[in-house]
Design a protein around this motif. Sequence first.
Motif, PDB file in Angstrom:
ATOM      1  N   PHE A   1      -7.630   0.312   0.727  1.00  0.00           N
ATOM      2  CA  PHE A   1      -8.075   0.763  -0.320  1.00  0.00           C
ATOM      3  C   PHE A   1      -8.477   2.407  -0.319  1.00  0.00           C
ATOM      4  O   PHE A   1      -8.144   2.994  -1.452  1.00  0.00           O
ATOM      5  CB  PHE A   1      -8.823  -0.082  -1.161  1.00  0.00           C
ATOM      6  CG  PHE A   1     -10.189   0.179  -1.111  1.00  0.00           C
ATOM      7  CD1 PHE A   1     -10.992   1.395  -1.937  1.00  0.00           C
ATOM      8  CD2 PHE A   1     -11.256  -0.493  -0.226  1.00  0.00           C
ATOM      9  CE1 PHE A   1     -12.482   1.617  -1.832  1.00  0.00           C
ATOM     10  CE2 PHE A   1     -12.366  -0.076  -0.197  1.00  0.00           C
ATOM     11  CZ  PHE A   1     -13.262   0.883  -0.892  1.00  0.00           C
ATOM     12  N   LEU A  47       1.695   7.089  -6.753  1.00  0.00           N
ATOM     13  CA  LEU A  47       0.565   7.954  -7.015  1.00  0.00           C
ATOM     14  C   LEU A  47       0.987   9.282  -6.648  1.00  0.00           C
ATOM     15  O   LEU A  47       0.706  10.203  -7.334  1.00  0.00           O
ATOM     16  CB  LEU A  47      -0.786   7.542  -6.191  1.00  0.00           C
ATOM     17  CG  LEU A  47      -1.381   6.241  -6.802  1.00  0.00           C
ATOM     18  CD1 LEU A  47      -2.392   5.917  -5.721  1.00  0.00           C
ATOM     19  CD2 LEU A  47      -1.903   6.609  -8.141  1.00  0.00           C
ATOM     20  N   ILE A  51      -5.764   4.948  -1.039  1.00  0.00           N
ATOM     21  CA  ILE A  51      -5.400   4.790  -2.586  1.00  0.00           C
ATOM     22  C   ILE A  51      -6.513   5.467  -3.475  1.00  0.00           C
ATOM     23  O   ILE A  51      -6.271   6.003  -4.533  1.00  0.00           O
ATOM     24  CB  ILE A  51      -4.894   3.394  -3.041  1.00  0.00           C
ATOM     25  CG1 ILE A  51      -3.918   3.000  -2.020  1.00  0.00           C
ATOM     26  CG2 ILE A  51      -4.963   3.176  -4.406  1.00  0.00           C
ATOM     27  CD1 ILE A  51      -3.692   1.371  -2.140  1.00  0.00           C
ATOM     28  N   ILE A  63       2.396   1.882  -3.361  1.00  0.00           N
ATOM     29  CA  ILE A  63       1.325   2.281  -4.436  1.00  0.00           C
ATOM     30  C   ILE A  63       1.028   3.983  -3.977  1.00  0.00           C
ATOM     31  O   ILE A  63       0.964   4.536  -4.969  1.00  0.00           O
ATOM     32  CB  ILE A  63       0.066   1.624  -4.101  1.00  0.00           C
ATOM     33  CG1 ILE A  63       0.251   0.236  -4.801  1.00  0.00           C
ATOM     34  CG2 ILE A  63      -0.917   2.300  -4.784  1.00  0.00           C
ATOM     35  CD1 ILE A  63      -0.854  -0.672  -4.425  1.00  0.00           C
ATOM     36  N   LEU A  64       1.163   4.239  -2.853  1.00  0.00           N
ATOM     37  CA  LEU A  64       0.622   5.759  -2.352  1.00  0.00           C
ATOM     38  C   LEU A  64       1.740   6.581  -3.058  1.00  0.00           C
ATOM     39  O   LEU A  64       1.720   7.718  -3.502  1.00  0.00           O
ATOM     40  CB  LEU A  64       0.320   5.819  -0.805  1.00  0.00           C
ATOM     41  CG  LEU A  64      -0.748   4.867  -0.394  1.00  0.00           C
ATOM     42  CD1 LEU A  64      -0.964   5.237   1.232  1.00  0.00           C
ATOM     43  CD2 LEU A  64      -1.959   5.883  -0.696  1.00  0.00           C
ATOM     44  N   GLN A 109       0.693  -1.209   0.219  1.00  0.00           N
ATOM     45  CA  GLN A 109       0.037   0.123  -0.042  1.00  0.00           C
ATOM     46  C   GLN A 109       0.768   1.246   0.069  1.00  0.00           C
ATOM     47  O   GLN A 109       0.572   2.009  -0.677  1.00  0.00           O
ATOM     48  CB  GLN A 109      -0.796  -0.035   1.046  1.00  0.00           C
ATOM     49  CG  GLN A 109      -1.816   1.202   1.122  1.00  0.00           C
ATOM     50  CD  GLN A 109      -2.378   1.543   2.539  1.00  0.00           C
ATOM     51  OE1 GLN A 109      -1.643   1.574   3.592  1.00  0.00           O
ATOM     52  NE2 GLN A 109      -3.585   2.009   2.926  1.00  0.00           N
ATOM     53  N   ALA A 115      -8.603   1.456  -7.040  1.00  0.00           N
ATOM     54  CA  ALA A 115      -7.828   1.108  -5.899  1.00  0.00           C
ATOM     55  C   ALA A 115      -8.155  -0.197  -5.294  1.00  0.00           C
ATOM     56  O   ALA A 115      -7.251  -1.004  -4.862  1.00  0.00           O
ATOM     57  CB  ALA A 115      -8.343   1.707  -4.896  1.00  0.00           C
TER      58      ALA A 115
END
Length: 336
Positions: A286, A17, A289, A13-14, A10, A275
């Motif tokens: 999620f 992004l 995200i 991914i953050l 996670q 997400a």
Amino acid sequence: MIQPAVIRKQRIILIVLALLIFITMVIGMGMGYSAIPYSRLLPTFLGDGTFKEEFIIFSIRLPRMIITFLAGMALALSGAILQGITRNDMAEPGILGFNAGAGVAITIFFLYMPIEAGSFVYIIPIVGFFGALLTAGIIYLFSYKKNTGLQPVRLVLVGIGFSMALSGIMIVLISSAERVKVDFIAKWLAGSIWGTDWPFIWAFLPWLIILIPFTLYKANVLNILSLNEPVAIGVGLSLEKERVILLLSAVALAASAVSITGGIAFIGLMAPHMAKSLIGPRNQLFLPIAILIGGLLLLVADTVGRNLVEPEGIPAGIVVALIGGPYFVYLILKKS
């Protein structure tokens, strides 16, 4: 308990992004009708830019990108909440009619109420909220059955019907209005980002500062609501109370966003799905995200839209609809 590997995924991914959002903002600040060389961006931020460069960046592009990003975050979170409480992957504030309810209230206010420049920016989100709240209340009543409670599928179907009816009401309202006011409402309907000054950011921020942490705090409740009703009741959850509280949060997020950015749909549909596909359906994982994906989607849509056709550009709502419409059809086919 969440596995450390999932938490690490996670965070990666953050970070990715966040980098994509930063890159999009840098690209957007240089592109436009009055282009600024990318080599001049850093000097301008450090106070060494010309008057033209500082005006374009700090008075035009930066506030527009911030408000667009914040609105995308709000719409994505609103969609995630609605999908959780209705247990329906198609639920989204635009599809359910909340955006249209906010739009009708804003249209009536804009056409028939005296407007003061100083207070207009702060009143508009409140007007939109009460319009969306009234709409949500009516939809909720039509979707509620005494013996079985709220019917999630019925909520979506009633919401779609109300959305179409309210759009018709808005067209009737503007049919006899002044040309200048009609132009504004028409741009609002198309999803044109109009609240692009710093005061709009200060008016919008309090809604997010309160509602984003509150929703993240309620993540476990959303997890339980996504299960079937007997399970939710069995763990001692006050089902209708929690649904109403979270529904109010979703309405407030959507209304405050669209009151400034216009009638933008599909962000609340796409961002939660993307997400979940990246990290899974657990809300604690999620939701953060989805929030960033929503901000990124609307930011990219506005950046692309305003640079495709100069000088006016294409409204962000239309760009999002070109992506979101096929995605909605894909979801329907996938579920059938």
